[in-house]
Motif scaffolding. Structure first.
Motif, PDB file in Angstrom:
ATOM      1  N   SER A 167      51.035  44.679  46.695  1.00 47.28           N
ATOM      2  CA  SER A 167      50.509  43.663  45.780  1.00 47.28           C
ATOM      3  C   SER A 167      50.365  44.220  44.369  1.00 47.28           C
ATOM      4  O   SER A 167      50.600  43.511  43.383  1.00 47.28           O
ATOM      5  N   GLY A 168      49.991  45.491  44.266  1.00 48.33           N
ATOM      6  CA  GLY A 168      49.864  46.127  42.956  1.00 48.33           C
ATOM      7  C   GLY A 168      51.193  46.191  42.223  1.00 48.33           C
ATOM      8  O   GLY A 168      51.252  45.985  40.997  1.00 48.33           O
ATOM      9  N   VAL A 169      52.274  46.467  42.948  1.00 47.43           N
ATOM     10  CA  VAL A 169      53.607  46.484  42.339  1.00 47.43           C
ATOM     11  C   VAL A 169      53.953  45.105  41.791  1.00 47.43           C
ATOM     12  O   VAL A 169      54.465  44.973  40.669  1.00 47.43           O
ATOM     13  N   ILE A 170      53.646  44.081  42.566  1.00 45.31           N
ATOM     14  CA  ILE A 170      53.960  42.715  42.130  1.00 45.31           C
ATOM     15  C   ILE A 170      53.128  42.325  40.910  1.00 45.31           C
ATOM     16  O   ILE A 170      53.628  41.683  39.972  1.00 45.31           O
ATOM     17  N   LEU A 171      51.864  42.707  40.897  1.00 47.30           N
ATOM     18  CA  LEU A 171      51.018  42.428  39.732  1.00 47.30           C
ATOM     19  C   LEU A 171      51.556  43.132  38.495  1.00 47.30           C
ATOM     20  O   LEU A 171      51.587  42.556  37.397  1.00 47.30           O
ATOM     21  N   ALA A 172      51.985  44.383  38.665  1.00 48.95           N
ATOM     22  CA  ALA A 172      52.546  45.127  37.537  1.00 48.95           C
ATOM     23  C   ALA A 172      53.835  44.467  37.051  1.00 48.95           C
ATOM     24  O   ALA A 172      54.091  44.393  35.838  1.00 48.95           O
TER      25      ALA A 172
END
Length: 218
Positions: A167-172
């Motif tokens: 999810s962090g990758v997608i937010l970034a």
């Protein structure tokens, strides 16, 4: 006018309002979604718009549901039919990146923006957004656990941690695309996800072959 035609026209009007509402909310936020704003955009009276929803909050909830349907079609459904576990998890992540890269919503990820807007506002709209995010995270978690049990991910894989990192990758990615207009960001996201999921880059890349001409745009 026959009753059947009247019902059909009412449904079409509601669908038109929601389609416009999703576009407006995507770029201006759910709070920018007012009865007056939609009435002007659709060349309707305020009472005509209000008659389909009853209140601004009901309108916001309906728009969130409409956006969820689009997300399901553009992301979740793309992985349908894929073997459960690592392959399905990878297909889900691939579709997630593609959805942002193709700008399915004009303002970037609808739910990232909505979550930031409503994360500290108690109420039905916040609960709806949080509930949808929980369902998606739960599906990611299930695929990670299936992949772990099948031996496709290490046995000590922390599923909650991996969901958090994916999810962090997608937010970034969303931030890079929206704030910086960084066209290299999707490739960076794919490399990051490939490392997280243990896929060789060439194999992982095959999940991302979605033609821009086939993209569904609002």
């Amino acid at each position: 006018m026959s009753p059947r035609r009247s019902v059909a026209e009412s449904r079409q009007t509601r669908a038109d309002i929601l389609a416009t509402g999703v576009r407006v909310a995507s770029t201006e936020g759910l709070e920018g979604l007012t009865i007056g704003r939609l009435a002007t955009a659709l060349n309707m009276s305020k009472s005509g718009v209000l008659g389909h929803f009853g209140s601004k909050e009901d309108l916001q909830l309906a728009v969130v549901d409409a956006a969820a349907d689009i997300f399901a079609r553009e992301v979740a459904d793309k992985a349908r039919g894929t073997e459960p576990g690592l392959k399905k998890l990878t297909a889900m992540c691939a579709a997630w990146v593609s959805y942002l890269e193709r700008r399915v919503f004009p303002g970037g990820c609808f739910f990232t923006a909505a979550a930031a807007e409503f994360d500290d506002r108690p109420g039905r709209v916040r609960d709806a957004i949080a509930g949808l995010a929980t369902v998606w995270d739960r599906d990611l978690y299930r695929q990670i656990r299936t992949a772990t049990q099948a031996g496709d991910l290490p046995q000590d894989t922390d599923a909650d941690q991996l969901v958090f990192e994916v999810s962090g990758v997608i937010l970034a990615l969303n931030n890079a695309l929206q704030l910086h207009r960084d066209t290299r960001a999707p490739a960076r996201a794919r490399r990051a996800l490939g490392r997280l999921l243990g896929y060789p880059m060439l194999l992982f890349a095959c999940f991302f072959r979605v033609s821009a001409s086939a993209a569904h745009r609002l």
